[in-house]
Design a protein around this motif. Structure first.
Motif, mmCIF file in Angstrom:
data_model
loop_
_atom_site.group_PDB
_atom_site.id
_atom_site.type_symbol
_atom_site.label_atom_id
_atom_site.label_comp_id
_atom_site.label_asym_id
_atom_site.label_seq_id
_atom_site.Cartn_x
_atom_site.Cartn_y
_atom_site.Cartn_z
ATOM 1 N N THR A 1 0.837 -1.202 0.000
ATOM 2 C CA THR A 1 0.000 0.000 0.000
ATOM 3 C C THR A 1 0.872 1.253 0.000
ATOM 4 O OG1 THR A 1 -0.184 -0.164 2.408
ATOM 5 C CG2 THR A 1 -1.972 -1.105 1.109
ATOM 6 N N THR A 2 1.975 1.227 0.731
ATOM 7 C CA THR A 2 2.892 2.383 0.764
ATOM 8 C C THR A 2 3.431 2.677 -0.631
ATOM 9 O OG1 THR A 2 3.516 1.857 3.033
ATOM 10 C CG2 THR A 2 4.983 3.320 1.806
ATOM 11 N N GLU A 3 3.822 1.625 -1.338
ATOM 12 C CA GLU A 3 4.337 1.799 -2.698
ATOM 13 C C GLU A 3 3.238 2.289 -3.639
ATOM 14 O OE1 GLU A 3 7.879 -1.562 -2.770
ATOM 15 O OE2 GLU A 3 5.784 -2.206 -2.983
ATOM 16 N N GLY A 4 2.016 1.822 -3.437
ATOM 17 C CA GLY A 4 0.897 2.298 -4.245
ATOM 18 C C GLY A 4 0.674 3.790 -4.078
ATOM 19 N N VAL A 5 0.773 4.260 -2.848
ATOM 20 C CA VAL A 5 0.613 5.700 -2.579
ATOM 21 C C VAL A 5 1.733 6.495 -3.258
ATOM 22 C CG1 VAL A 5 0.619 7.472 -0.778
ATOM 23 C CG2 VAL A 5 -0.657 5.349 -0.431
ATOM 24 N N VAL A 6 2.951 5.985 -3.197
ATOM 25 C CA VAL A 6 4.079 6.650 -3.872
ATOM 26 C C VAL A 6 3.765 6.840 -5.359
ATOM 27 C CG1 VAL A 6 6.478 6.357 -4.636
ATOM 28 C CG2 VAL A 6 5.863 5.905 -2.256
ATOM 29 N N LEU A 7 3.252 5.808 -5.997
ATOM 30 C CA LEU A 7 2.939 5.907 -7.427
ATOM 31 C C LEU A 7 1.832 6.933 -7.680
ATOM 32 C CD1 LEU A 7 3.018 2.161 -8.597
ATOM 33 C CD2 LEU A 7 4.865 3.856 -8.643
ATOM 34 N N LEU A 8 0.820 6.937 -6.839
ATOM 35 C CA LEU A 8 -0.299 7.869 -7.036
ATOM 36 C C LEU A 8 0.096 9.322 -6.818
ATOM 37 C CD1 LEU A 8 -3.590 6.388 -5.520
ATOM 38 C CD2 LEU A 8 -3.050 6.852 -7.904
ATOM 39 N N GLN A 9 1.135 9.555 -6.042
ATOM 40 C CA GLN A 9 1.523 10.932 -5.709
ATOM 41 C C GLN A 9 2.520 11.529 -6.698
ATOM 42 O OE1 GLN A 9 2.724 10.314 -1.586
ATOM 43 N NE2 GLN A 9 0.801 11.214 -0.862
ATOM 44 N N GLN A 10 2.846 10.799 -7.755
ATOM 45 C CA GLN A 10 3.816 11.304 -8.726
ATOM 46 C C GLN A 10 3.236 12.452 -9.559
ATOM 47 O OE1 GLN A 10 7.084 10.354 -8.683
ATOM 48 N NE2 GLN A 10 6.271 9.310 -6.860
ATOM 49 N N THR A 11 4.062 13.473 -9.753
ATOM 50 C CA THR A 11 3.691 14.592 -10.630
ATOM 51 C C THR A 11 4.702 14.774 -11.752
ATOM 52 O OG1 THR A 11 4.856 16.127 -9.157
ATOM 53 C CG2 THR A 11 2.485 15.832 -8.785
ATOM 54 N N ASN A 12 5.856 14.138 -11.635
ATOM 55 C CA ASN A 12 6.885 14.231 -12.667
ATOM 56 C C ASN A 12 6.405 13.529 -13.938
ATOM 57 O OD1 ASN A 12 9.237 12.941 -14.192
ATOM 58 N ND2 ASN A 12 10.312 14.435 -12.898
ATOM 59 N N PRO A 13 6.401 14.205 -15.095
ATOM 60 C CA PRO A 13 5.900 13.591 -16.327
ATOM 61 C C PRO A 13 6.614 12.294 -16.706
ATOM 62 C CG PRO A 13 6.165 15.955 -16.619
ATOM 63 C CD PRO A 13 6.777 15.620 -15.293
ATOM 64 N N ASP A 14 7.920 12.232 -16.452
ATOM 65 C CA ASP A 14 8.660 11.007 -16.778
ATOM 66 C C ASP A 14 8.214 9.840 -15.889
ATOM 67 O OD1 ASP A 14 10.086 12.299 -18.740
ATOM 68 O OD2 ASP A 14 11.800 12.754 -17.443
ATOM 69 N N ALA A 15 8.003 10.121 -14.621
ATOM 70 C CA ALA A 15 7.544 9.075 -13.699
ATOM 71 C C ALA A 15 6.144 8.596 -14.079
ATOM 72 C CB ALA A 15 7.555 9.594 -12.263
ATOM 73 N N ALA B 1 4.774 8.741 -17.038
ATOM 74 C CA ALA B 1 4.897 7.976 -18.293
ATOM 75 C C ALA B 1 5.384 6.556 -18.005
ATOM 76 C CB ALA B 1 5.840 8.684 -19.247
ATOM 77 N N ALA B 2 6.308 6.418 -17.058
ATOM 78 C CA ALA B 2 6.802 5.092 -16.707
ATOM 79 C C ALA B 2 5.701 4.245 -16.065
ATOM 80 C CB ALA B 2 7.994 5.218 -15.756
ATOM 81 N N ILE B 3 4.865 4.872 -15.244
ATOM 82 C CA ILE B 3 3.737 4.165 -14.624
ATOM 83 C C ILE B 3 2.745 3.728 -15.696
ATOM 84 C CG2 ILE B 3 1.730 4.474 -13.106
ATOM 85 C CD1 ILE B 3 3.566 6.419 -11.453
ATOM 86 N N ARG B 4 2.448 4.632 -16.629
ATOM 87 C CA ARG B 4 1.541 4.280 -17.742
ATOM 88 C C ARG B 4 2.102 3.117 -18.553
ATOM 89 N NH1 ARG B 4 2.071 8.506 -21.729
ATOM 90 N NH2 ARG B 4 3.735 7.139 -22.448
ATOM 91 N N ASN B 5 3.369 3.190 -18.904
ATOM 92 C CA ASN B 5 3.965 2.141 -19.732
ATOM 93 C C ASN B 5 3.977 0.797 -19.004
ATOM 94 O OD1 ASN B 5 4.408 3.979 -21.771
ATOM 95 N ND2 ASN B 5 6.522 4.426 -21.164
ATOM 96 N N THR B 6 4.237 0.831 -17.700
ATOM 97 C CA THR B 6 4.236 -0.402 -16.918
ATOM 98 C C THR B 6 2.836 -1.005 -16.858
ATOM 99 O OG1 THR B 6 6.102 0.358 -15.579
ATOM 100 C CG2 THR B 6 4.738 -1.408 -14.655
ATOM 101 N N ALA B 7 1.836 -0.156 -16.626
ATOM 102 C CA ALA B 7 0.450 -0.643 -16.602
ATOM 103 C C ALA B 7 0.072 -1.261 -17.945
ATOM 104 C CB ALA B 7 -0.503 0.498 -16.255
ATOM 105 N N ASN B 8 0.517 -0.636 -19.016
ATOM 106 C CA ASN B 8 0.206 -1.141 -20.349
ATOM 107 C C ASN B 8 0.906 -2.473 -20.615
ATOM 108 O OD1 ASN B 8 -1.517 -0.439 -22.423
ATOM 109 N ND2 ASN B 8 0.096 0.436 -23.684
#
Length: 380
Positions: A21-35, A37-44
């Motif tokens: 859950t802690t790691e999930g929150v880290v991902l949700l709180q990202q505002t950096n466009p590169d980060a 994009a990396a989350i989007r690409n991983t989900a895809n």
């Protein structure tokens, strides 16, 4: 530093690990466009690994049989009191006419939900009325899959008739209900629920009813109403509850489980004024919804592989974009939709099959019709 943490989390995800859950929150709180994009690409990538390239859809019809409701949820623009302007309660003939129209248009599913109407009884019993709703359609069209009655409706019937949840679910199942919508979940956090839907069932009761359905062989869906007053921590807590629920069904070898996850971004245009003022906007923020869509795939995908956006809430363009953020299904035709439309959604109330197919084709991905339980042609 944060980008390194994100990269580390995503590397483990691609190896098949569940994140915390802690790691999930880290991902949700990202505002950096590169980060992001990396989350989007991983989900895809996960979507491709877990379910492939094909985007599915279902031909279905919503029937909201009444908007008369005893509850007063702070986000709801659909409910009415008895006799209030705009209130309605469909009779058996009207319900059958809608089902007949659905069959003539190729529907394989009827999705039925409604307000909690205390007068909706037959012979003084709430359950008898709900069973008659099923019988009215199933007697005429036994081939239709009946996807109906949320955990909230099960709790309402049980309370009205003095029954336990298992008896209600088993009776609905035996009458022909094939699966339960995982709605009324909103956010599975009682701090939020006390503000958003204080009269609704609490988190523990929602989870108990869904788990009972799985034990009794009734599949369910799962949903999240997002983008109102909840925090990223509460969003992840919601996803964690769903993941645990699914893991429990799998480990205990229940005969049914959750078939899909659907993100439902909040539409506030016609919502009651106190919540609308608090949220401060009328329509969902697409970028927020897309990031949460991707994180939901990352957090749930090992356990709940089918993910669907809401074209009603995001519009077809937004829902199509969500297919690039971890979704593998674009939902159903619906044919009519009242609850979100009355809240001020701009996505429409009906989608033609050809329109859904064209949206999927625009991404260069194949499409396939499915049934409610994600069986496609050529599959058992």
């Amino acid at each position: 530093m944060t980008t390194k943490i994100v990269d580390s989390i995503l590397e483990r995800v691609l190896l098949g690990d569940d994140i915390s859950t802690t790691e999930g929150v880290v991902l949700l709180q990202q505002t950096n466009p590169d980060a992001i994009a990396a989350i989007r690409n991983t989900a895809n990538q996960l979507r491709q690994t877990q379910v492939g390239e094909t985007v599915t859809y279902v031909i279905n019809r919503n029937i909201n049989f009444t908007n008369i409701c005893e509850q007063h949820c702070s986000f709801c623009a659909f409910r009415r009191d008895v006799g209030e302007d705009g209130s309605y309660w469909l009779d058996w003939e009207q319900i059958l006419a809608k089902a007949t129209d659905a069959v003539q248009r190729g529907a394989t599913e009827i999705c039925m939900q409604g307000g909690l109407h205390p007068q909706a009884k037959l012979h003084g019993k709430s359950l008898s009325y709900y069973l008659q709703l099923v019988k009215t359609i199933k007697d005429e069209f036994p081939q239709l899959h009946f996807h109906a009655f949320s955990p909230q409706e099960v709790q309402f019937i049980a309370r009205e008739d003095g029954l336990n949840y298992a008896k209600v679910i088993a009776a609905l199942r035996d009458a022909g209900v094939g699966s339960m919508p995982g709605t009324a979940a909103e956010i599975l956090d009682d701090q939020v629920r006390r503000i958003l839907c204080p009269e609704k069932l609490d988190t523990a009761t929602w989870l108990e009813i869904v788990s009972t359905a799985h034990q009794l062989g009734m599949p369910t869906t799962s949903t999240m109403l997002s983008g109102h007053i909840e925090t990223p921590q509460q969003q992840i807590r919601h996803l964690s509850e769903l993941r645990s629920l699914q893991q429990n069904a799998i480990e205990r070898q229940y005969p049914a489980k959750i078939t899909e996850f659907i993100l439902l971004p909040f539409v506030g245009q016609e919502a009651p004024k106190p919540l609308r003022r608090r949220v401060g906007r009328d329509q969902p923020i697409l970028t927020d919804a897309l990031l949460l869509t991707a994180v939901a795939r990352i957090f749930l995908g090992n356990e709940i592989p089918n993910h669907q956006p809401s074209w009603v809430k995001l519009g077809l363009a937004g829902a199509t974009e969500a297919l690039n953020w971890g979704c593998n299904d674009i939902g159903g035709t619906l044919m009519e939709e009242h609850i979100t439309t009355m809240a001020g959604a701009q996505g429409g109330t009906c989608m033609e099959v050809e329109t859904l197919q064209a949206a999927i084709k625009s991404l260069g991905r194949p499409y396939q019709q499915r049934d409610t339980l994600y069986h496609t042609r050529g599959q058992e």
